[in-house]
Design a protein around this motif. Structure first.
Motif, short mmCIF file in Angstrom:
data_model
loop_
_atom_site.label_atom_id
_atom_site.label_comp_id
_atom_site.label_asym_id
_atom_site.label_seq_id
_atom_site.Cartn_x
_atom_site.Cartn_y
_atom_site.Cartn_z
N TYR A 97 12.33 9.60 1.90
CA TYR A 97 11.62 10.03 3.11
C TYR A 97 12.61 10.55 4.16
O TYR A 97 12.45 11.63 4.73
CB TYR A 97 10.80 8.87 3.67
CG TYR A 97 9.98 9.25 4.88
CD1 TYR A 97 8.65 9.63 4.77
CD2 TYR A 97 10.56 9.26 6.15
CE1 TYR A 97 7.91 10.00 5.89
CE2 TYR A 97 9.85 9.63 7.27
CZ TYR A 97 8.52 10.00 7.13
OH TYR A 97 7.80 10.37 8.23
N ARG A 115 6.20 13.16 10.18
CA ARG A 115 5.58 12.28 9.21
C ARG A 115 4.56 13.03 8.35
O ARG A 115 4.54 12.94 7.13
CB ARG A 115 4.91 11.12 9.95
CG ARG A 115 4.32 10.11 9.03
CD ARG A 115 3.64 9.00 9.83
NE ARG A 115 2.75 8.27 8.94
CZ ARG A 115 3.18 7.36 8.08
NH1 ARG A 115 4.46 7.06 8.01
NH2 ARG A 115 2.32 6.76 7.28
N MET A 119 5.15 13.89 4.29
CA MET A 119 4.21 13.40 3.29
C MET A 119 3.57 14.58 2.53
O MET A 119 3.32 14.49 1.33
CB MET A 119 3.14 12.50 3.92
CG MET A 119 3.68 11.19 4.50
SD MET A 119 4.97 10.33 3.53
CE MET A 119 4.05 9.87 2.07
N LYS A 128 5.18 10.93 -3.63
CA LYS A 128 4.77 10.11 -2.49
C LYS A 128 5.04 8.63 -2.72
O LYS A 128 5.41 7.90 -1.80
CB LYS A 128 3.28 10.30 -2.22
CG LYS A 128 2.99 11.31 -1.14
CD LYS A 128 1.54 11.55 -0.98
CE LYS A 128 0.96 10.79 0.19
NZ LYS A 128 -0.46 11.11 0.40
N ALA A 131 8.70 7.33 -1.67
CA ALA A 131 9.22 7.70 -0.35
C ALA A 131 10.29 6.74 0.15
O ALA A 131 11.23 7.14 0.84
CB ALA A 131 8.08 7.78 0.66
N ARG A 132 10.18 5.47 -0.19
CA ARG A 132 11.13 4.47 0.33
C ARG A 132 12.31 4.22 -0.60
O ARG A 132 13.15 3.37 -0.30
CB ARG A 132 10.40 3.15 0.58
CG ARG A 132 9.50 3.19 1.79
CD ARG A 132 8.77 1.86 1.95
NE ARG A 132 7.86 1.88 3.07
CZ ARG A 132 8.23 1.72 4.34
NH1 ARG A 132 9.50 1.52 4.64
NH2 ARG A 132 7.33 1.76 5.29
P1 ADP Z 1 -0.71 7.88 2.72
O1 ADP Z 1 -0.63 9.33 3.12
O2 ADP Z 1 -1.17 7.67 1.33
O3 ADP Z 1 -1.42 7.03 3.74
P2 ADP Z 1 1.67 6.87 3.85
O4 ADP Z 1 1.74 7.89 4.93
O5 ADP Z 1 1.20 5.52 4.25
O6 ADP Z 1 0.78 7.40 2.66
O7 ADP Z 1 3.10 6.72 3.21
C1 ADP Z 1 3.37 6.80 1.82
C2 ADP Z 1 4.74 6.26 1.52
O8 ADP Z 1 5.71 6.79 2.45
C3 ADP Z 1 4.78 4.77 1.69
O9 ADP Z 1 5.68 4.21 0.75
C4 ADP Z 1 5.32 4.64 3.10
O10 ADP Z 1 5.86 3.38 3.29
C5 ADP Z 1 6.33 5.73 3.15
N1 ADP Z 1 6.64 6.15 4.55
C6 ADP Z 1 5.79 6.66 5.43
N2 ADP Z 1 6.37 6.87 6.61
C7 ADP Z 1 7.67 6.46 6.47
C8 ADP Z 1 8.81 6.40 7.34
N3 ADP Z 1 8.77 6.80 8.59
N4 ADP Z 1 9.98 5.93 6.83
C9 ADP Z 1 10.06 5.54 5.56
N5 ADP Z 1 9.02 5.56 4.68
C10 ADP Z 1 7.83 6.01 5.15
#
Ligand code: ADP
Ligand code: ADP
Length: 228
Positions: A97, A115, A119, A128, A131-132
């Motif tokens: 990410y 953000r 994504m 996706k 991401a971490r």
């Molecule tokens: P969705 O679009 O399915 O709701 P998310 O936006 O919640 O997905 O995020 C998907 C993945 O990206 C997850 O593993 C989330 O923890 C990670 N992620 C989102 N924002 C960040 C960030 N600022 N820093 C690190 N990882 C992030």
């Protein structure tokens, strides 16, 4: 969109890497750059994102003569160009990410937009769920998909790739190629240097062959044309 006229590139050590290159590449094209090692392919590619300047001749990218760019203007110029390397060049201590967000943070996008956009591109490269993760927790193909996501996060007009499948096995290489095709179908110009005969012959795109610093072949639905 990309114009070179009678370009010569001589390095400090006296090697002439490009020897009178003239070429036009239009918006939305997909172009393979082929040729033997040492032919000048990387130099050709570096001229496009102004990693190097021509010794003589004109390099014009999106209407900008790269020889006239001031150093402080180079980062702005590069925002419209995404670059993908054979060895990925991801930052090892940042997550997937963060590696991608980095390019948007430097242009001071709002956190919300960052953000959303990160994504979006992770979705496009189908990562996706990772991401971490850190780069060393990913396979080579996944790392290359991250580096493609990073290259396109700013919505560049041009994506340049120097042997992007050079470190990948054949199956993974085809995955990566389908990501590039996808990006190209969305209107982005792709310029790719490659040694993969299989990929070039299957895709039937424009092929520009460089030998000894000169363009020796330029075909719209070309073949690789070398034995390996
Ligand atoms: P969705 O679009 O399915 O709701 P998310 O936006 O919640 O997905 O995020 C998907 C993945 O990206 C997850 O593993 C989330 O923890 C990670 N992620 C989102 N924002 C960040 C960030 N600022 N820093 C690190 N990882 C992030
Ligand atoms: P290719 O990508 O087709 O292998 P390159 O553009 O890397 O070709 O190299 C073309 C020629 O320029 C080679 O002879 C190479 O050794 C030389 N060359 C490339 N980069 C440099 C440099 N930074 N300094 C001096 N010579 C270089």
């Amino acid at each position: 969109m990309i114009k070179m006229e009678n370009v010569f590139k001589r390095y400090q050590n006296g090697v002439t890497a490009l020897n009178g290159v003239s070429i036009h590449i239009e918006k939305g094209e997909f172009v393979y750059i082929v040729g033997p090692s040492g032919a000048g392919k990387s130099t050709f590619i570096k001229l496009i994102y102004r990693e190097v300047k021509p010794t003589t001749g004109l390099v014009e990218i999106n209407g900008v003569n790269t020889s006239e760019l001031k150093e402080r203007e180079v980062p702005f110029f590069r925002r419209r160009i995404g670059v993908v390397f054979q060895d990925f060049k991801l930052l090892p201590k940042l997550t997937v990410y963060e590696n991608i967000a980095f390019a948007l943070e430097v242009i001071e996008e709002s956190p919300r937009n960052i953000r959303k956009r990160v994504m979006e591109v992770l979705e496009l490269v189908d990562l996706k769920s990772k991401a971490r993760f850190l780069p060393n927790e990913l396979s080579g193909g996944e790392q290359q998909r991250v580096s493609i996501a990073r290259a396109i996060v700013n919505r560049p007009d041009i994506v340049i790739a120097d042997e992007p499948t050079g470190n990948l096995d054949p199956d993974t290489s085809w995955d990566i190629m389908s990501v590039f095709e996808d990006i190209n179908e969305r209107g982005t110009t792709i310029i790719m240097a490659t040694h993969s005969k299989e990929i070039v012959n299957k895709m039937k795109k424009r092929v520009i062959a460089i030998e000894s610093g000169m363009i020796v072949r330029d075909e719209s639905r070309g073949e690789y044309g070398y034995e390996n």
